[in-house]
Scaffold this active site. Structure first.
Site, short mmCIF file in Angstrom:
data_model
loop_
_atom_site.label_atom_id
_atom_site.label_comp_id
_atom_site.label_asym_id
_atom_site.label_seq_id
_atom_site.Cartn_x
_atom_site.Cartn_y
_atom_site.Cartn_z
N SER A 14 50.23 41.31 80.08
CA SER A 14 50.25 42.74 79.74
C SER A 14 51.46 43.12 78.88
O SER A 14 52.59 42.73 79.16
CB SER A 14 50.26 43.58 81.02
OG SER A 14 50.40 44.95 80.67
N LYS A 65 39.52 48.97 87.01
CA LYS A 65 39.31 50.34 86.52
C LYS A 65 38.24 51.10 87.33
O LYS A 65 38.28 52.33 87.39
CB LYS A 65 38.93 50.32 85.04
CG LYS A 65 40.12 49.94 84.14
CD LYS A 65 39.78 50.06 82.67
CE LYS A 65 40.95 49.60 81.81
NZ LYS A 65 40.71 49.75 80.37
N ALA A 127 27.77 49.21 74.72
CA ALA A 127 27.55 50.31 75.68
C ALA A 127 28.15 49.95 77.03
O ALA A 127 27.70 50.44 78.07
CB ALA A 127 26.06 50.61 75.79
N ARG A 151 22.84 45.59 72.47
CA ARG A 151 21.90 44.49 72.67
C ARG A 151 20.86 44.91 73.71
O ARG A 151 19.67 44.79 73.50
CB ARG A 151 22.74 43.30 73.18
CG ARG A 151 22.25 41.96 72.88
CD ARG A 151 23.32 40.94 73.16
NE ARG A 151 23.99 41.11 74.46
CZ ARG A 151 24.90 40.29 74.94
NH1 ARG A 151 25.26 39.23 74.24
NH2 ARG A 151 25.46 40.52 76.11
N THR A 152 21.35 45.42 74.84
CA THR A 152 20.46 45.95 75.88
C THR A 152 20.29 47.44 75.62
O THR A 152 21.17 48.25 75.94
CB THR A 152 21.08 45.71 77.28
OG1 THR A 152 21.53 44.36 77.35
CG2 THR A 152 20.10 46.01 78.39
P1 NDP Z 1 31.85 45.15 79.06
O1 NDP Z 1 31.64 43.79 79.64
O2 NDP Z 1 31.79 46.35 79.95
O3 NDP Z 1 30.73 45.40 77.91
C1 NDP Z 1 30.45 44.41 76.96
C2 NDP Z 1 29.60 45.00 75.84
O4 NDP Z 1 29.55 44.04 74.78
C3 NDP Z 1 28.16 45.28 76.24
O5 NDP Z 1 27.69 46.40 75.52
C4 NDP Z 1 27.43 43.99 75.79
O6 NDP Z 1 26.08 44.19 75.52
C5 NDP Z 1 28.18 43.70 74.51
N1 NDP Z 1 28.16 42.31 74.08
C6 NDP Z 1 28.73 41.24 74.68
N2 NDP Z 1 28.56 40.12 73.94
C7 NDP Z 1 27.85 40.49 72.85
C8 NDP Z 1 27.34 39.80 71.70
N3 NDP Z 1 27.55 38.48 71.55
N4 NDP Z 1 26.67 40.50 70.77
C9 NDP Z 1 26.46 41.83 70.92
N5 NDP Z 1 26.90 42.54 71.97
C10 NDP Z 1 27.60 41.88 72.93
O7 NDP Z 1 33.23 45.05 78.26
P2 NDP Z 1 34.24 46.25 77.93
O8 NDP Z 1 33.42 47.39 77.45
O9 NDP Z 1 35.15 46.47 79.08
O10 NDP Z 1 35.16 45.65 76.77
C11 NDP Z 1 34.72 45.54 75.41
C12 NDP Z 1 35.88 45.20 74.48
O11 NDP Z 1 36.79 46.28 74.36
C13 NDP Z 1 36.72 43.99 74.91
O12 NDP Z 1 36.90 43.17 73.76
C14 NDP Z 1 38.05 44.60 75.34
O13 NDP Z 1 39.11 43.69 75.11
C15 NDP Z 1 38.13 45.81 74.42
N6 NDP Z 1 39.03 46.87 74.91
C16 NDP Z 1 40.16 47.18 74.19
C17 NDP Z 1 41.05 48.16 74.61
C18 NDP Z 1 42.29 48.46 73.79
O14 NDP Z 1 43.18 49.18 74.28
N7 NDP Z 1 42.40 47.99 72.57
C19 NDP Z 1 40.80 48.92 75.85
C20 NDP Z 1 39.58 48.56 76.53
C21 NDP Z 1 38.75 47.55 76.07
P3 NDP Z 1 24.96 44.14 76.71
O15 NDP Z 1 25.01 45.46 77.39
O16 NDP Z 1 23.67 43.93 75.98
O17 NDP Z 1 25.34 42.98 77.58
#
Ligand code: NDP
Length: 272
Positions: A14, A65, A127, A151-152
């Protein structure tokens, strides 16, 4: 000295202590801010222990969270909309849960990148938790259109249903990647695809001339999404500014002072 911390598991990586120490030095606030490794099944007890030691507030990161929503005795509107808490404030009236991630993203886009959201076409990819947390702060800036592609598709549709009643009616819509139509001024990658060096299957036609492509992930070199967007003419920005701005929002909530972020962001960038 007032005490703050960030809870996570793992937590060694962190950057929050460094960011908050810089804010405290800059604003002359007397506080300490430490990393706390909480057991995966022991978040609530870790929070209570910190309060007993005199803790005044905490940030919360992966995987806590959602646990933090349950620990909070009151939630801000944006935390309730996000369904997740990244900031806890231990007040005389109890534990308040907030979510500053979305405000951090919007502050980075509007204040640091100089891109206004009002009247713009916005495409949000993903999402999951990160996407859900940014929808309300984006809607508050009154975009012309907010399309959530996932994707979903059902997960994106559930977000549309949730946010229609929160200012999104007629503005926010959902689709799958194959059905994305038109070009956008702002394309935000809130998927976790970048973590595994994958590109969400987004067509190159989404990047309008002069558009900004934003990846919530940050790394020393551009993610595959930013590389793709750059090849198609977009301006590029990664999520390091979001990280710093969400911290600034938490600091301001706790201390009542808004820190300047530019120097801290540059210093973190130099260390990537
Ligand atoms: P989640 O696991 O909650 O959600 C993942 C999302 O990514 C879903 O919508 C999923 O789709 C989609 N996904 C995963 N793999 C693929 C792929 N290969 N192609 C297309 N869609 C894909 O993760 P979070 O929402 O918690 O985190 C997402 C990102 O945000 C991370 O990289 C995290 O590091 C970043 N982040 C950055 C922050 C910052 O301060 N900069 C703060 C918080 C997050 P599906 O629903 O279809 O599975």
């Amino acid at each position: 000295m007032d005490r703050y911390c960030v809870f996570g598991n793992p937590i060694a990586h962190s950057k929050s202590p460094e960011i908050h120490a810089a804010f405290a030095a800059q604003t002359g606030q007397a506080l300490t801010y430490e990393k706390r490794l909480a057991p995966v099944d022991g978040f609530a007890a870790a929070v209570q222990a910190f309060i007993a030691e005199g803790g005044k507030g905490a940030n919360v990161t992966v995987p806590f969270k959602l646990d933090a929503v349950k620990v909070a005795q009151a939630l801000t509107i944006r935390a309730r909309a996000a369904g997740a808490v990244n900031t806890l404030h231990f007040t005389e009236d109890g534990i308040v849960g907030d979510n500053t991630d979305g405000a951090g993203l919007v502050a980075d886009i509007v204040n640091n990148a100089g891109v206004q959201i009002i009247g713009k076409r916005v495409l949000l990819l993903g999402a999951g938790g990160a996407a859900r947390g940014v929808v309300l702060p984006i809607l508050e800036h009154r975009p012309a259109q907010l399309v959530i592609a996932n994707r979903t598709v059902a997960t994106a549709e559930a977000l549309v249903e949730q946010f229609a009643a929160l200012g999104g009616e007629g503005v926010v819509s959902a689709c799958g990647y194959a059905d994305i139509a038109g070009a956008f001024d702002l394309v935000i990658n809130a998927t976790s695809a970048s973590l595994s060096a994958e590109l969400p299957p987004v067509p190159a036609s989404v990047f309008a001339p002069g558009s900004l492509a934003y990846d919530m992930m940050y790394a020393a070199s551009p993610t595959v999404f930013l590389q793709f967007a750059g090849q198609h003419g977009a301006r590029l920005r990664d999520g390091l500014g979001m990280l710093v701005e969400q911290a600034a929002e938490a600091f301001s909530l706790w201390r009542g002072v808004q820190p300047a972020t530019a120097g801290v962001l540059q210093s973190l960038r130099d260390q990537l």
